[in-house]
Design an enzyme around this catalytic site. Sequence first.
Site, PDB file in Angstrom:
ATOM      1  N   ASN A 224      -2.103  -0.779   6.686  1.00  0.00           N
ATOM      2  CA  ASN A 224      -1.444  -1.451   7.050  1.00  0.00           C
ATOM      3  C   ASN A 224      -0.855  -1.752   6.584  1.00  0.00           C
ATOM      4  O   ASN A 224      -0.432  -3.053   6.161  1.00  0.00           O
ATOM      5  CB  ASN A 224      -2.533  -2.335   7.694  1.00  0.00           C
ATOM      6  CG  ASN A 224      -3.880  -2.749   6.334  1.00  0.00           C
ATOM      7  OD1 ASN A 224      -3.847  -2.079   5.729  1.00  0.00           O
ATOM      8  ND2 ASN A 224      -5.064  -3.503   6.534  1.00  0.00           N
TER       9      ASN A 224
ATOM     10  N   THR B  62      -5.553  -6.931  10.542  1.00  0.00           N
ATOM     11  CA  THR B  62      -5.847  -6.347   9.851  1.00  0.00           C
ATOM     12  C   THR B  62      -5.749  -5.129  10.403  1.00  0.00           C
ATOM     13  O   THR B  62      -4.795  -4.076   9.869  1.00  0.00           O
ATOM     14  CB  THR B  62      -7.636  -6.219   9.245  1.00  0.00           C
ATOM     15  OG1 THR B  62      -8.396  -6.778   8.519  1.00  0.00           O
ATOM     16  CG2 THR B  62      -7.098  -4.912   8.158  1.00  0.00           C
TER      17      THR B  62
ATOM     18  N   PHE C  36     -14.938   4.113   7.352  1.00  0.00           N
ATOM     19  CA  PHE C  36     -14.091   4.137   7.416  1.00  0.00           C
ATOM     20  C   PHE C  36     -13.552   4.437   6.132  1.00  0.00           C
ATOM     21  O   PHE C  36     -12.355   4.454   5.322  1.00  0.00           O
ATOM     22  CB  PHE C  36     -12.923   3.510   7.532  1.00  0.00           C
ATOM     23  CG  PHE C  36     -13.775   1.533   7.650  1.00  0.00           C
ATOM     24  CD1 PHE C  36     -13.062   0.898   6.257  1.00  0.00           C
ATOM     25  CD2 PHE C  36     -14.286   1.454   8.350  1.00  0.00           C
ATOM     26  CE1 PHE C  36     -13.199  -0.150   5.535  1.00  0.00           C
ATOM     27  CE2 PHE C  36     -14.666  -0.319   7.994  1.00  0.00           C
ATOM     28  CZ  PHE C  36     -14.282  -0.661   6.504  1.00  0.00           C
TER      29      PHE C  36
ATOM     30  N   TYR D  58     -12.918  -2.242  -3.470  1.00  0.00           N
ATOM     31  CA  TYR D  58     -13.442  -2.087  -2.233  1.00  0.00           C
ATOM     32  C   TYR D  58     -15.143  -2.243  -1.744  1.00  0.00           C
ATOM     33  O   TYR D  58     -15.291  -1.629  -0.822  1.00  0.00           O
ATOM     34  CB  TYR D  58     -13.095  -1.123  -1.244  1.00  0.00           C
ATOM     35  CG  TYR D  58     -11.038  -1.527  -0.786  1.00  0.00           C
ATOM     36  CD1 TYR D  58     -10.475  -2.347  -0.018  1.00  0.00           C
ATOM     37  CD2 TYR D  58     -10.254  -0.562  -1.080  1.00  0.00           C
ATOM     38  CE1 TYR D  58      -9.220  -3.094  -0.164  1.00  0.00           C
ATOM     39  CE2 TYR D  58      -9.060  -0.853  -0.539  1.00  0.00           C
ATOM     40  CZ  TYR D  58      -8.470  -2.083  -0.431  1.00  0.00           C
ATOM     41  OH  TYR D  58      -7.231  -2.656   0.475  1.00  0.00           O
TER      42      TYR D  58
ATOM     43  N   HIS E 270      -2.296  -5.337   1.579  1.00  0.00           N
ATOM     44  CA  HIS E 270      -3.508  -6.125   1.330  1.00  0.00           C
ATOM     45  C   HIS E 270      -3.405  -7.648   0.754  1.00  0.00           C
ATOM     46  O   HIS E 270      -2.251  -7.295  -0.057  1.00  0.00           O
ATOM     47  CB  HIS E 270      -4.410  -4.993   0.282  1.00  0.00           C
ATOM     48  CG  HIS E 270      -5.515  -5.795  -0.253  1.00  0.00           C
ATOM     49  ND1 HIS E 270      -6.362  -6.027   0.798  1.00  0.00           N
ATOM     50  CD2 HIS E 270      -5.638  -6.910  -0.976  1.00  0.00           C
ATOM     51  CE1 HIS E 270      -7.351  -6.609  -0.012  1.00  0.00           C
ATOM     52  NE2 HIS E 270      -7.458  -7.210  -1.179  1.00  0.00           N
TER      53      HIS E 270
ATOM     54  N   ARG F 223      -1.095 -14.113   4.032  1.00  0.00           N
ATOM     55  CA  ARG F 223      -2.463 -13.825   4.680  1.00  0.00           C
ATOM     56  C   ARG F 223      -1.992 -13.874   6.536  1.00  0.00           C
ATOM     57  O   ARG F 223      -2.124 -12.909   7.436  1.00  0.00           O
ATOM     58  CB  ARG F 223      -3.946 -14.397   5.080  1.00  0.00           C
ATOM     59  CG  ARG F 223      -4.530 -13.887   3.661  1.00  0.00           C
ATOM     60  CD  ARG F 223      -6.038 -14.201   4.016  1.00  0.00           C
ATOM     61  NE  ARG F 223      -7.284 -13.873   4.675  1.00  0.00           N
ATOM     62  CZ  ARG F 223      -7.929 -12.535   4.785  1.00  0.00           C
ATOM     63  NH1 ARG F 223      -7.196 -11.611   3.951  1.00  0.00           N
ATOM     64  NH2 ARG F 223      -7.725 -12.158   5.544  1.00  0.00           N
TER      65      ARG F 223
ATOM     66  N   LYS G 253       0.887  -1.114  -0.085  1.00  0.00           N
ATOM     67  CA  LYS G 253      -0.281   0.123  -0.664  1.00  0.00           C
ATOM     68  C   LYS G 253       0.874   1.494  -0.256  1.00  0.00           C
ATOM     69  O   LYS G 253       2.175   1.304   0.407  1.00  0.00           O
ATOM     70  CB  LYS G 253      -0.933   0.311   0.991  1.00  0.00           C
ATOM     71  CG  LYS G 253      -1.916  -1.039   1.139  1.00  0.00           C
ATOM     72  CD  LYS G 253      -2.953  -1.403   2.231  1.00  0.00           C
ATOM     73  CE  LYS G 253      -3.998  -2.298   2.213  1.00  0.00           C
ATOM     74  NZ  LYS G 253      -4.916  -2.129   3.007  1.00  0.00           N
TER      75      LYS G 253
ATOM     76  N   GLU H  23      -9.442 -10.821  -7.644  1.00  0.00           N
ATOM     77  CA  GLU H  23      -8.230  -8.870  -8.054  1.00  0.00           C
ATOM     78  C   GLU H  23      -7.234  -9.382  -8.993  1.00  0.00           C
ATOM     79  O   GLU H  23      -6.782  -8.026  -9.638  1.00  0.00           O
ATOM     80  CB  GLU H  23      -7.834  -9.136  -6.437  1.00  0.00           C
ATOM     81  CG  GLU H  23      -8.857  -8.866  -5.026  1.00  0.00           C
ATOM     82  CD  GLU H  23      -8.813  -8.957  -3.749  1.00  0.00           C
ATOM     83  OE1 GLU H  23      -7.873  -9.293  -3.576  1.00  0.00           O
ATOM     84  OE2 GLU H  23      -9.621  -8.206  -3.318  1.00  0.00           O
TER      85      GLU H  23
ATOM     86  N   ARG I  15       2.473  -5.941   9.420  1.00  0.00           N
ATOM     87  CA  ARG I  15       1.651  -5.329  10.231  1.00  0.00           C
ATOM     88  C   ARG I  15       1.905  -5.021  11.491  1.00  0.00           C
ATOM     89  O   ARG I  15       2.314  -3.607  11.876  1.00  0.00           O
ATOM     90  CB  ARG I  15      -0.018  -5.343   9.849  1.00  0.00           C
ATOM     91  CG  ARG I  15      -0.007  -5.528   8.202  1.00  0.00           C
ATOM     92  CD  ARG I  15      -1.573  -5.974   8.474  1.00  0.00           C
ATOM     93  NE  ARG I  15      -2.714  -6.881   7.059  1.00  0.00           N
ATOM     94  CZ  ARG I  15      -3.310  -6.902   6.252  1.00  0.00           C
ATOM     95  NH1 ARG I  15      -3.878  -7.919   7.453  1.00  0.00           N
ATOM     96  NH2 ARG I  15      -3.883  -6.724   4.646  1.00  0.00           N
TER      97      ARG I  15
END
Length: 140
Positions: free
Chosen positions: A113, A92, A58, A50, A116, A86, A10, A127, A103
């Site tokens: 964070n 998250t 948010f 998203y 993704h 993950r 990110k 995706e 993270r």
Amino acid sequence: MAEKTLIIYKPDAVRRNLIGEITALFQDRGMKMVAAKLGWYPSEFWEEFYAEHKGKDFFERLVNYMSSGPIFITVWSGDNAIAIARQMAGATDPLEAAPGSIRGRYGLCMPMNTVHCSDSIEAAEREIALFFKDDEIFEW
Ligand code: CMP
């Protein structure tokens, strides 16, 4: 064929020059990078990406953040690639992520964070197709 997953570094990761460090962590775990590029996408793109979070408090912050700078988009291949990515990313919320996770180590606060990771085979396929054509993904 090995499982594939999308991992986005990110804007906070790119801005802080963390591409190399994060890449090394996934490679050390035995994952194989099969596609990669730097990109910068407008808020309209993230509203679609998203879409499941539309309406949440948010959402606007998330869309503004994701469009605030370049991201590094990668596809990784390997057995259980989705679960491994993950697990390595951690929870998250960086405040809840284990200290040894990405993270937990690099995350700032929500929504910043750091990474993704796709959360299912269906999500990974959807995706990956948003960012890469088939001939931009290399099995090696
Ligand atoms: P990601 O794994 O990309 O999936 C959805 C993103 O929304 C998540 O990482 C965070 O960046 C963001 N997010 C999820 N929950 C919150 C929250 N409560 N507050 C702010 N951002 C959030």
